[in-house]
Design an enzyme around this catalytic site. Structure first.
Site, PDB file in Angstrom:
ATOM      1  N   SER A   1      43.397  39.548  31.727  1.00  0.00           N
ATOM      2  CA  SER A   1      43.218  38.096  33.105  1.00  0.00           C
ATOM      3  C   SER A   1      42.681  38.775  33.722  1.00  0.00           C
ATOM      4  CB  SER A   1      44.937  38.258  32.622  1.00  0.00           C
ATOM      5  OG  SER A   1      45.697  39.427  33.306  1.00  0.00           O
TER       6      SER A   1
ATOM      7  N   LYS B   1      53.886  36.606  37.262  1.00  0.00           N
ATOM      8  CA  LYS B   1      53.306  37.073  38.280  1.00  0.00           C
ATOM      9  C   LYS B   1      53.225  36.250  39.196  1.00  0.00           C
ATOM     10  CE  LYS B   1      49.600  37.855  34.850  1.00  0.00           C
ATOM     11  NZ  LYS B   1      48.287  37.094  33.633  1.00  0.00           N
TER      12      LYS B   1
END
Length: 810
Positions: A697, A740
């Site tokens: 990611s 996140k």
């Protein structure tokens, strides 16, 4: 060397010569023929014993003694009786000088020799050629007849009498040999010959010259052997008593059985009660048939037979299982919702799923119970939520821990052929709870193992399959049992360790880590009230929390996905505040300053937000088991030849992302910056090198950092990003979006770049956070660079989809 046949004539006169030698005065030469003994007997002085002679070297030594040494021969034992042809090293140094009394020939050509021990001696050297012939030294010692010696003689005599009482090896009349002996040396030798023990112990007694020392050693051996014989006799007596008791019981039982048969077959009370229980209870017909068959077996057995106990235990199990008993589910959906909300904050999806099931059951009794699997990090409330589900549904609750389970029998049970067999833990829980429709929590289902005892995960396939568990057969019970009404709830921290076939049978509900906002609400409305309820006196008169103090504990003293550590820290603060309140007599208001005083310096050392835009440094977002976090990517150019340096303890997947990002960056910047790649080495570093990092990611973050350092353009410090990239520059979706975004929010970064396909995940972010955030959704790396490398930091991107986080914006 002569053989036996050659010596037949010579040995025919040995007996006559022995008789003649007894009448003459004994004279011991310095050199004597020697016979090596390989029997387990040691000849002592002052004793008369027979032994057998058969080997050629022994026969020659015997002949030498009869003809040349006045019937005197030296007898010494071999160390190893198995040696057929011994040498000097095979013999003990100390032996016995004996006088031959009688020699007799046996049919097998061997001779039986009767000798009298004269003195103990040690051999110096062998001077013989065909047989042993030793120079000898007689071992003598001086001693007086002291009181100690007299006492030792008396003690040895008493101990020998004790030994004879327990042992059959020594006739009692043998002890008469010691009655008239008052010479300590002679007494010790006779006692040594009667003393039990192996060849090594007897040889040690022979080598002890002083009679006092010899008597002490004899006393030790006799005491040991007498104690062992006494213990053996006690054990024999116990065994005998048990056998007699068993035979007596068997006789009485058989007699009682015959009497009952004569009186018309009166039934045993226990069997009668079992039959009445079967007829008076509403068991399924197949259970009744099985129970009757087992009772018929039991009637034919002795009540005390081991198999009878096995049958009784089995009957107890099948007759005490809840075949029909169950609790009534609540039909008040509002009540169930209230209970779930009372115990847990948030967790909307699992709560909604339970309420849906209750609603379905209200209109259809045939609705199958869902098999729910809660997946999430530790401490987020998976186990306690299962308890709340049971309370909300008005069902009984049972828990079974699967962590470390390796034996299939723990699930299916043991077959009755095994000693100590028992049903599996599923059936044990069912019986313990007493109903057929409880809520059963299978905790830590991701931590089962496989061993030679079977695969418990495969055994669970039948338990957790609604189509099969209607007729679940435990190996011990051996009857089908309906588990379809049991609500199974499983928990796991990760999914990848659960076998696919088992995972397919479960409805997976992910429970993500709590946000700071959720933690604050839980601490204020759940944890602190729970702690206050534990106080005997009114807690609000002892302490109170400021909201800022709770937030300080969350942000600076805990870093976890759940709230366990948060509760521990709050309890620590409460304990210290209570102590202060008792000492001062005043209520303590817990402020941020008090938190620092009680808990010490901040435990969470988080890196601050970047103060200004920097070249080659980007802010990424990462997911960890403890929640989301920011991740800084640093890159720089150093003179070289186009090499790539990667540091920061990155995993294989993340290293591949760096290489993809480098190739993509070279493609993006074009030929204009080609020399920067060929004449420099590129170093990519991810800080906190002690912490392992992996995953795809960070692709967009690394690419942005590389383009920034090559073009010498700063990266905006008010933006965080996440997303996987491809060589074509596509931005792919990633996981952990909620965590996140929360990490960026905590850091004070309110603009986040996300993959376009993750737009649907924004709805999972709490509304209080979502409304304060700005999200840019991108499909290509060019859209990322347009936003992140915009030289005018205040200018909005012309590409990519940017929106405020209002949940109503589409």
């Amino acid at each position: 060397m002569p053989n036996k046949n050659d010596n037949k004539g010579k040995y025919s006169r040995l007996e006559k010569e022995a008789k003649k030698a007894r009448e003459e005065k004994i004279s011991i030469p310095n050199v004597l023929p020697a016979i090596a003994m390989r029997s387990n007997m040691v000849i002592f002085p002052n004793t008369v014993v027979p032994f057998y002679v058969g080997r050629e070297i022994s026969l020659m030594a015997l002949e030498e003694a009869m003809e040349k040494t006045n019937q005197i021969v030296f007898v010494v034992n071999q160390k190893d009786p198995a040696v057929e042809t011994p040498t000097e090293k095979d013999l003990y140094k100390v032996g016995t000088i004996v006088r031959i009394i009688q020699v007799g020939k046996l049919p097998d050509e061997t001779f039986k020799v009767l000798v009298e021990g004269i003195a103990r001696a040690k051999w110096i050297k062998n001077v013989g050629e065909k047989f042993f012939k030793f120079e000898i030294e007689i071992l003598r010692t001086r001693y007086g007849k002291s009181k100690r010696l007299i006492a030792l003689m008396r003690m040895v005599k008493e101990e020998l009498h004790k030994y004879v009482q327990y042992s059959r090896k020594i006739p009692p009349e043998t002890l008469m040999l010691l009655e008239d002996v008052d010479n300590p040396d002679v007494f010790a030798d006779i006692a040594a010959s009667l003393c039990p023990g192996n060849i090594e112990e007897k040889q040690q007694l022979l080598e002890i010259v002083h009679p006092a020392n010899r008597l002490e050693r004899i006393l030790d051996i006799l005491a040991r052997e007498t104690e062992l014989l006494e213990i053996e006799q006690q054990l024999d007596q116990k065994v005998k008593e048990r056998i007699e008791k068993s035979q007596r019981e068997y006789y009485l039982r058989e007699k009682l059985r015959v009497i009952r048969d004569e009186l018309g077959g009166e039934e045993d009370i226990e069997i009668k009660e079992l039959k009445e229980k079967i007829e008076n209870n509403n068991y399924p017909e197949f259970v009744k048939e099985k129970a009757r068959a087992e009772i018929n077996r039991l009637e034919k057995m002795s009540p005390y037979a081991p198999e009878a106990t096995v049958v009784r235990t089995y009957l107890d199990w099948i007759l005490n299982l809840p075949w029909h008993e169950k609790t009534d589910d609540t039909d008040d959906i509002n009540f169930a919702e209230k209970v779930l909300n009372e115990d847990h904050y948030g967790l909307d999806e699992p709560k909604r799923r339970i309420l849906e099931y209750l609603a379905t059951r209200k209109v259809s009794q045939k609705a199958k119970a869902p098999i729910i699997c809660f997946v999430g990090p530790p401490g987020v409330g998976k186990t306690s939520l299962a308890k709340s589900i049971a309370r909300a549904m008005n069902r009984k609750f049972g828990r079974m821990s699967l962590g470390g389970l390796r034996d299939e029998a723990e699930i299916r049970g043991h077959r009755r052929t095994y000693v100590g067999a028992m049903p599996g833990r599923i059936m044990q829980l069912i019986r313990k709870l007493g109903v057929k429709n409880p809520v059963i929590l299978l905790d830590e289902i991701d931590k089962m193992g496989i061993s030679f005892q079977g695969d418990p995960a495969s055994a669970l396939l039948e338990v957790l399959d609604p189509e099969q568990n209607k007729e679940f057969v435990d190996h011990y019970i051996e009857l089908p049992y309906d588990l379809s009404e049991v609500l199974f709830v499983t928990t796991a921290n990760v999914l990848y360790t659960i076998p696919p076939a088992l995972r397919d049978r479960m409805e997976v509900i992910e429970i993500s880590s709590y946000t700071d906002v959720e933690k604050f609400y839980i601490a204020k409305n759940y944890i602190i009230p729970k702690i206050e309820s534990e106080f005997v006196e009114k807690a609000d008169e002892i302490f109170s929390f400021k909201d800022t103090a709770i937030k300080k504990i969350i942000n600076e003293y805990t870093l976890e996905p759940g709230v366990r550590e948060l509760e521990r820290e709050i309890r620590s603060v409460v304990r210290k505040a209570t102590l202060d309140a008792i000492k001062t007599g005043k209520k303590i208001v817990i402020s941020p300053e008090k938190v620092t005083e009680y808990l010490g310096p901040s435990k969470i050392k988080d890196e601050d937000k970047l103060e200004k835009p920097m070249i080659g440094v980007t802010t990424g977002l990462a997911w960890t088991p403890n929640g989301g976090t920011t991740l800084y990517i640093e890159s720089t150019l150093i003179p070289g030849n186009g090499g790539l340096i990667i540091t920061g303890q990155l995993g294989d997947v993340m290293k591949e992302s760096v290489r993809i990002a480098l190739s993509l960056a070279r493609k993006i910047v074009g030929d204009e910056y080609a020399e920067k790649f060929t004449k420099n080495d590129i170093h990519v570093h991810v800080p906190e090198g002690a912490v392992p990092k992996d995953g795809p990611s960070a692709g967009v973050t690394i690419t942005t950092a590389l383009v920034s350092v090559v073009k010498n353009i700063p990266v905006r410090n008010d933006i965080a990003m996440t997303g996987e990239i491809t060589l074509r520059g596509r931005v792919l979706p990633v996981g952990g979006i909620k965590e996140k975004v929360m990490a960026a929010y905590r850091k004070g970064i309110y603009h986040v770049i996300l993959p376009k396909k993750n737009e649907v995940d924004i709805e999972k972010v709490p509304e209080v956070v979502r409304t304060k955030m700005k999200f840019t959704f991108v499909e290509t790396i060019e859209e990322v660079l347009e936003v992140a490398l915009n030289e005018d930091n205040s200018k909005e991107s012309r590409k990519g989809r940017t929106r405020k986080g209002n949940s109503n914006t589409k």
